[in-house]
Design a protein around this motif. Structure first.
Motif: not given
Length: 316
Positions: A34-43, A91-102, A104-106
């Motif tokens: 709790r309180g930290q940033d989390a990255i939900l990995g998706c590609s 929220f924001s994207l963590h990566g470039d979708p043009r490189q296949g990275v989707l 999400l940064l919370i």
């Protein structure tokens, strides 16, 4: 007629094959404090990704796959075109979708952020893939309140605790040790518990919460050990300063007295001092000394001329 059917079937088959060539990978489970940033990995990957010039639609959904996306963005799959800003408050994207990275940064995850998430991608609004992953948020036990409730029967001490996973609660009495009987604990939310024990106000009782990720405790009435320590420290400092001042004062007085007293010199002790040797003003004062002179028995008459002898006297 037959030719038209064959064309339609070939188009459908080609579409299915193209759809099957779009694949996605997601993190199985993401764990964050709790309180930290989390990255939900998706590609994602696609056979024609390098030559694809259409749009890439990114969507993230929470709890259920059928609900409206809480986050979405669209990109033109052209490297010369800037993707632009695609972020929200938390929220924001963590990566470039043009490189296949989707991914999400919370930012600063909360307990309410825990749950299932769904990553979805669309190419030209036709080819679609979606996969789910889980976010688990850990929180150390925290005692939100410990209060004495005297408007109920019986009077009680009530403790409210929050944490994930939910902690175990124990009560400790200063005079009776572990309290087991008459302990009442219930769940009041996904991540909160309340517990109480009868209390007559004559004992010091501690509420303690423990889980796999930490522990917390609080006592009633609150400990005044910190106040006592501060008072004791202040008194000690005052005494040290007072003692130091007294020592310095005594040393100063001793040195002042020594500066006004002079030791007798051999010359002054050995030579007689007559009236003409009386000391001058503001010098060492000479005091008259009287002595009895005993002469040996003799038939001769001895005439003594009285005189005054002076000698230095050290005054203490």
């Amino acid at each position: 007629m037959t030719v038209c059917v064959l064309v339609i079937l070939s188009s459908v088959i080609a579409g299915v094959l193209s759809a099957n060539e779009l694949s996605m990978n997601v993190s199985k489970e993401v764990v964050a404090w709790r309180g930290q940033d989390a990255i939900l990995g998706c590609s994602f990957t696609h056979r024609d990704q390098e030559h694809y010039g259409g749009t890439i639609d990114v969507q993230w959904r929470a709890r259920q796959s059928s609900v409206k996306p809480f986050f979405e963005c669209s990109f033109k799959n052209i490297s010369s075109v800037s993707p632009g800003d695609c972020s929200a408050a938390w929220f924001s994207l963590h990566g470039d979708p043009r490189q296949g990275v989707l991914s999400l940064l919370i930012r600063g995850v909360k307990l309410m952020d825990e749950g299932m998430y769904f990553c979805c991608v669309k190419l030209d609004g036709q080819l679609t893939q979606m996969k789910e992953l889980k976010l688990k948020v850990l929180a150390k036990p925290e005692i939100l309140s410990l209060s004495f409730v005297n408007n109920s029967a019986p009077q009680r001490l009530q403790c409210t605790i929050e944490g994930n996973p939910l902690p175990n609660i124990t009560w400790l009495s200063a005079s009776r040790g572990l309290l087991v009987q008459q302990v009442h604990t219930s769940k009041i939310g996904l991540y909160q518990l309340t517990s109480w024990v009868p209390y007559d106000g004559e004992d010091r009782v501690t509420c303690k919460a423990e889980s796999q990720v930490g522990w917390a405790e609080q006592a009633h009435p609150p400990s005044n050990s910190l106040t006592i320590a501060l008072i004791a420290g202040s008194v000690a400092v005052f005494l040290l300063l007072a003692i130091g001042g007294v020592v310095l004062l005594l040393r100063f007085r001793a040195s002042e007295q020594q500066s006004t007293i002079h030791e007798n010199t051999p010359a002054e002790e050995d030579r007689p001092l007559h009236s003409s040797h009386r000391p001058a003003e503001d010098t060492v004062e000479l005091q008259p000394v009287y002595a009895t002179v005993v002469l040996p028995a003799s038939s001769e008459v001895v005439t003594c001329t009285p005189d005054i002898l002076y000698s230095t006297v050290s005054l203490h």
